[in-house]
Design a protein around this motif. Structure first.
Motif, PDB file in Angstrom:
ATOM      1  N   ARG A  83       3.659  -1.619   7.968  1.00  0.00           N
ATOM      2  CA  ARG A  83       3.673  -3.042   7.625  1.00  0.00           C
ATOM      3  C   ARG A  83       4.244  -3.892   8.752  1.00  0.00           C
ATOM      4  O   ARG A  83       3.839  -5.049   8.937  1.00  0.00           O
ATOM      5  CB  ARG A  83       4.459  -3.256   6.336  1.00  0.00           C
ATOM      6  CG  ARG A  83       3.774  -2.670   5.113  1.00  0.00           C
ATOM      7  CD  ARG A  83       4.718  -2.602   3.936  1.00  0.00           C
ATOM      8  NE  ARG A  83       5.321  -3.908   3.645  1.00  0.00           N
ATOM      9  CZ  ARG A  83       6.385  -4.077   2.872  1.00  0.00           C
ATOM     10  NH1 ARG A  83       6.984  -3.011   2.326  1.00  0.00           N
ATOM     11  NH2 ARG A  83       6.861  -5.280   2.645  1.00  0.00           N
ATOM     12  N   GLU A  84       5.182  -3.343   9.510  1.00  0.00           N
ATOM     13  CA  GLU A  84       5.785  -4.117  10.597  1.00  0.00           C
ATOM     14  C   GLU A  84       4.774  -4.387  11.705  1.00  0.00           C
ATOM     15  O   GLU A  84       4.661  -5.511  12.211  1.00  0.00           O
ATOM     16  CB  GLU A  84       6.996  -3.373  11.159  1.00  0.00           C
ATOM     17  CG  GLU A  84       7.732  -4.155  12.240  1.00  0.00           C
ATOM     18  CD  GLU A  84       8.979  -3.425  12.726  1.00  0.00           C
ATOM     19  OE1 GLU A  84       9.541  -3.864  13.755  1.00  0.00           O
ATOM     20  OE2 GLU A  84       9.395  -2.431  12.077  1.00  0.00           O
ATOM     21  N   LYS A  85       3.995  -3.352  12.062  1.00  0.00           N
ATOM     22  CA  LYS A  85       2.980  -3.515  13.107  1.00  0.00           C
ATOM     23  C   LYS A  85       1.638  -3.972  12.554  1.00  0.00           C
ATOM     24  O   LYS A  85       0.706  -4.223  13.320  1.00  0.00           O
ATOM     25  CB  LYS A  85       2.797  -2.190  13.857  1.00  0.00           C
ATOM     26  CG  LYS A  85       4.038  -1.756  14.628  1.00  0.00           C
ATOM     27  CD  LYS A  85       3.778  -0.446  15.365  1.00  0.00           C
ATOM     28  CE  LYS A  85       5.002  -0.025  16.170  1.00  0.00           C
ATOM     29  NZ  LYS A  85       4.791   1.273  16.879  1.00  0.00           N
TER      30      LYS A  85
ATOM     31  N   ALA B 221       0.717   3.106  -0.462  1.00  0.00           N
ATOM     32  CA  ALA B 221       1.549   1.946  -0.777  1.00  0.00           C
ATOM     33  C   ALA B 221       3.011   2.330  -0.924  1.00  0.00           C
ATOM     34  O   ALA B 221       3.912   1.633  -0.427  1.00  0.00           O
ATOM     35  CB  ALA B 221       1.042   1.288  -2.059  1.00  0.00           C
ATOM     36  N   GLU B 222       3.256   3.429  -1.609  1.00  0.00           N
ATOM     37  CA  GLU B 222       4.637   3.852  -1.867  1.00  0.00           C
ATOM     38  C   GLU B 222       5.355   4.201  -0.576  1.00  0.00           C
ATOM     39  O   GLU B 222       6.506   3.817  -0.369  1.00  0.00           O
ATOM     40  CB  GLU B 222       4.635   5.036  -2.824  1.00  0.00           C
ATOM     41  CG  GLU B 222       6.011   5.439  -3.301  1.00  0.00           C
ATOM     42  CD  GLU B 222       5.962   6.492  -4.394  1.00  0.00           C
ATOM     43  OE1 GLU B 222       7.025   6.782  -4.974  1.00  0.00           O
ATOM     44  OE2 GLU B 222       4.857   7.013  -4.670  1.00  0.00           O
ATOM     45  N   SER B 223       4.677   4.922   0.319  1.00  0.00           N
ATOM     46  CA  SER B 223       5.319   5.312   1.580  1.00  0.00           C
ATOM     47  C   SER B 223       5.602   4.103   2.466  1.00  0.00           C
ATOM     48  O   SER B 223       6.487   4.150   3.332  1.00  0.00           O
ATOM     49  CB  SER B 223       4.436   6.316   2.335  1.00  0.00           C
ATOM     50  OG  SER B 223       3.212   5.713   2.731  1.00  0.00           O
ATOM     51  N   ALA B 224       4.857   3.011   2.247  1.00  0.00           N
ATOM     52  CA  ALA B 224       5.082   1.791   3.029  1.00  0.00           C
ATOM     53  C   ALA B 224       6.105   0.876   2.372  1.00  0.00           C
ATOM     54  O   ALA B 224       6.393  -0.210   2.899  1.00  0.00           O
ATOM     55  CB  ALA B 224       3.762   1.041   3.214  1.00  0.00           C
TER      56      ALA B 224
ATOM     57  N   ILE C 230       0.059   0.104  -8.170  1.00  0.00           N
ATOM     58  CA  ILE C 230       0.620  -0.839  -7.204  1.00  0.00           C
ATOM     59  C   ILE C 230       0.803  -2.182  -7.908  1.00  0.00           C
ATOM     60  O   ILE C 230      -0.152  -2.762  -8.424  1.00  0.00           O
ATOM     61  CB  ILE C 230      -0.323  -1.003  -5.994  1.00  0.00           C
ATOM     62  CG1 ILE C 230      -0.623   0.356  -5.348  1.00  0.00           C
ATOM     63  CG2 ILE C 230       0.287  -1.949  -4.969  1.00  0.00           C
ATOM     64  CD1 ILE C 230      -1.758   0.310  -4.333  1.00  0.00           C
ATOM     65  N   ALA C 231       2.023  -2.657  -7.955  1.00  0.00           N
ATOM     66  CA  ALA C 231       2.310  -3.901  -8.670  1.00  0.00           C
ATOM     67  C   ALA C 231       1.735  -5.096  -7.915  1.00  0.00           C
ATOM     68  O   ALA C 231       1.964  -5.257  -6.713  1.00  0.00           O
ATOM     69  CB  ALA C 231       3.824  -4.070  -8.835  1.00  0.00           C
ATOM     70  N   VAL C 232       0.964  -5.926  -8.637  1.00  0.00           N
ATOM     71  CA  VAL C 232       0.405  -7.145  -8.054  1.00  0.00           C
ATOM     72  C   VAL C 232       0.673  -8.319  -8.982  1.00  0.00           C
ATOM     73  O   VAL C 232       0.874  -8.146 -10.190  1.00  0.00           O
ATOM     74  CB  VAL C 232      -1.112  -7.020  -7.796  1.00  0.00           C
ATOM     75  CG1 VAL C 232      -1.400  -5.952  -6.753  1.00  0.00           C
ATOM     76  CG2 VAL C 232      -1.873  -6.724  -9.084  1.00  0.00           C
ATOM     77  N   ASP C 233       0.644  -9.527  -8.399  1.00  0.00           N
ATOM     78  CA  ASP C 233       0.803 -10.730  -9.207  1.00  0.00           C
ATOM     79  C   ASP C 233      -0.563 -11.217  -9.666  1.00  0.00           C
ATOM     80  O   ASP C 233      -1.578 -10.541  -9.471  1.00  0.00           O
ATOM     81  CB  ASP C 233       1.580 -11.800  -8.441  1.00  0.00           C
ATOM     82  CG  ASP C 233       0.851 -12.298  -7.197  1.00  0.00           C
ATOM     83  OD1 ASP C 233      -0.357 -12.010  -7.035  1.00  0.00           O
ATOM     84  OD2 ASP C 233       1.493 -12.991  -6.370  1.00  0.00           O
TER      85      ASP C 233
ATOM     86  N   THR D 163       0.437  -7.989  -3.495  1.00  0.00           N
ATOM     87  CA  THR D 163       1.508  -7.010  -3.655  1.00  0.00           C
ATOM     88  C   THR D 163       2.834  -7.656  -3.278  1.00  0.00           C
ATOM     89  O   THR D 163       2.920  -8.865  -3.032  1.00  0.00           O
ATOM     90  CB  THR D 163       1.264  -5.775  -2.776  1.00  0.00           C
ATOM     91  OG1 THR D 163       1.458  -6.141  -1.399  1.00  0.00           O
ATOM     92  CG2 THR D 163      -0.145  -5.226  -2.955  1.00  0.00           C
ATOM     93  N   SER D 164       3.880  -6.843  -3.177  1.00  0.00           N
ATOM     94  CA  SER D 164       5.181  -7.357  -2.750  1.00  0.00           C
ATOM     95  C   SER D 164       5.191  -7.770  -1.284  1.00  0.00           C
ATOM     96  O   SER D 164       6.151  -8.388  -0.817  1.00  0.00           O
ATOM     97  CB  SER D 164       6.270  -6.307  -3.008  1.00  0.00           C
ATOM     98  OG  SER D 164       5.938  -5.068  -2.404  1.00  0.00           O
ATOM     99  N   ASP D 165       4.146  -7.446  -0.538  1.00  0.00           N
ATOM    100  CA  ASP D 165       3.945  -7.922   0.832  1.00  0.00           C
ATOM    101  C   ASP D 165       2.856  -8.990   0.777  1.00  0.00           C
ATOM    102  O   ASP D 165       1.737  -8.711   0.366  1.00  0.00           O
ATOM    103  CB  ASP D 165       3.519  -6.767   1.738  1.00  0.00           C
ATOM    104  CG  ASP D 165       3.376  -7.159   3.204  1.00  0.00           C
ATOM    105  OD1 ASP D 165       2.885  -8.270   3.481  1.00  0.00           O
ATOM    106  OD2 ASP D 165       3.732  -6.351   4.070  1.00  0.00           O
TER     107      ASP D 165
END
Length: 442
Positions: A89-91, A255-258, A273-276, A281-283
């Motif tokens: 996610r950072e890169k 998703a979990e590993s990230a 994966i939790a979504v709104d 997602t949370s990202d």
């Protein structure tokens, strides 16, 4: 011109991913669209795998979402046969199984689900099947045909939708079928005992044997080939082949590993994966859709607790992938999106076709009301709590889904006697405008 320098990546080569890619182009996105799938086949729809294609009535080519040439014409870059193994996610990159790294500006996780495995002795024998992928259906189709020719016996572990649809296909070929289910009847967690009994009768009329209230504990074999199945109550059932149809688990590992947030799990495993409501997602740069995504139940809380606020729901059916993929694509583009469709699915078994809308697991309703002729299997059934409609099933009755979903959405109390009366229009019992804004396509 801004779009031309952006890259949108879709991980998942199923219906949700393919429809998301289509929607991005339809909405005018001019940047790179990269679709990653771990199967070598082009994106396809899964319902035919247990319905028409498996039963032999549909050709293999009919399952694909688009013609293969469409992807090049739409400038969709495909990475097929390559799983996504790491998300940074950072890169803002995804690493594939062959080491390739793909950069993204926005990412959609449409990773789907995988069949749950029987954790018992004998699963390594020849003749043990799962059904999730086109390759599985290819193999199982040949197996059912051979069983039909040779009067062979198929044992199915699980009496859910996949188990029953495969049972119907197997009987079409002439195979002998036994279904083993630990619950009291088929489809128990979806339809409850009332309508579950109807499906049990339907299959018995077509020669299917059921064994309820127990589970498969061992698969035995001779010379490496399946020969029988043993159950927890001590019975043994002859078998030439076995299908494990005990549900599917969301593919959340990437998703979990990230570090993305997951919905709470249940007795059957992770919750997705939790979504709104915009499928974020949370990202904020990562969305999720289809079988792997879990959303809050779309209906508002009701005064009697029928619709609990904040309940997480993960829907594995075709309509969720069909509609969720494009909704996620529009959200990725910055459009205002509220994904609040009523859960919907369909099934075809023998001469019974049905559609189901809503969510009414056992314990959530206090009565089932039917209109029409249940004996002829031409009816609409409604699950109610406090005279409010939670769900509806139409069997061999068509063009009522919008009205059924309107009743569910309205949350308004209805008169059960009027609901059961075919002479009373369904539209007169609910708020039609509330139900049709997100009506499910036919």
């Amino acid at each position: 011109m801004v779009d031309a320098h952006r890259t949108f990546v879709i991980v998942g080569g199923g219906l949700a991913g393919a429809k998301a890619a289509e929607a991005l182009r339809a909405e005018g996105f001019t940047g790179r669209v990269i679709l990653i799938g771990d199967e070598r086949d082009h994106p396809y729809e899964r319902p035919p795998l247990s319905k028409g294609y498996l039963a032999g009535s549909d050709e293999r080519g009919s399952v694909f979402v688009h013609e293969p040439a469409w992807y090049a014409s739409a400038d969709i870059e495909l990475h097929l046969g390559q799983p996504a193994v790491h998300l940074d996610r950072e890169k803002k990159s995804v690493r594939l199984g062959d080491g390739t790294r793909v950069h993204y500006d926005k990412l959609l996780l449409a990773t789907g689900a995988e069949p749950r495995r029987l954790e018992i002795p004998g699963t390594d024998l020849v003749g043990v099947h799962h059904l999730r992928r086109l390759a599985h259906a290819d193999r199982l189709r040949g197996t059912l045909s051979a069983l039909g020719r040779e009067n062979g016996h198929l044992v199915i572990a699980g009496a859910g939708w996949i188990g029953l649809e495969v049972a119907a296909a197997a009987r079409t070929y002439g195979a002998e079928v036994t279904v083993i289910e630990p619950r009291p009847g088929p489809l128990h967690t979806v339809l409850g005992p009332e309508m579950g009994a109807l499906f049990a009768d339907l299959h018995r009329e077509h020669g299917v044997r059921f064994h309820f209230g127990t589970r498969v504990t061992e698969i035995t074999g001779e010379d490496g080939q399946v020969s029988a199945v043993r159950t927890a109550d001590g019975d043994e059932h002859p078998a030439h082949d076995v299908l494990a149809a005990i549900g599917a688990a969301p593919r959340t590992a990437l998703a979990e590993s990230a570090g993305l947030a997951l919905a709470p799990g249940g007795p059957d495993g992770p919750g997705g994966i939790a979504v709104d409501e915009a499928l974020r997602t949370s990202d904020p740069d990562i969305h999720a859709a289809g079988d792997a995504a879990a959303v809050r139940y779309p209906l508002p809380a009701s005064a009697d607790g029928t619709h609990a606020p904040g309940e997480w729901l993960r829907v594995e059916h075709w309509a969720n992938a069909l509609n969720g993929g494009p909704a996620a694509a529009r959200s990725m583009l910055g459009h205002q999106v509220r994904y609040d469709r009523v859960p919907y699915f369909f099934s075809d078994q023998y001469d019974l076709g049905m559609e189901f809308s809503g969510h009414a697991p056992p314990g959530s309703y206090d009565q089932v009301v039917c209109r029409g002729d249940v004996g002829k299997r031409e009816f609409v059934a409604f699950w109610l709590r406090g005279n409010r409609v939670l769900a509806g099933l139409n069997a061999n009755v068509w063009n009522v889904t919008d009205e059924v979903q309107a009743l569910i959405r309205s949350g308004a109390p209805v008169d059960p006697l009027a609901l059961a009366d075919p002479g009373v229009p369904l539209a007169s019992l609910g708020t039609q405008d509330a139900g049709t804004r997100n009506g499910t396509p036919a």
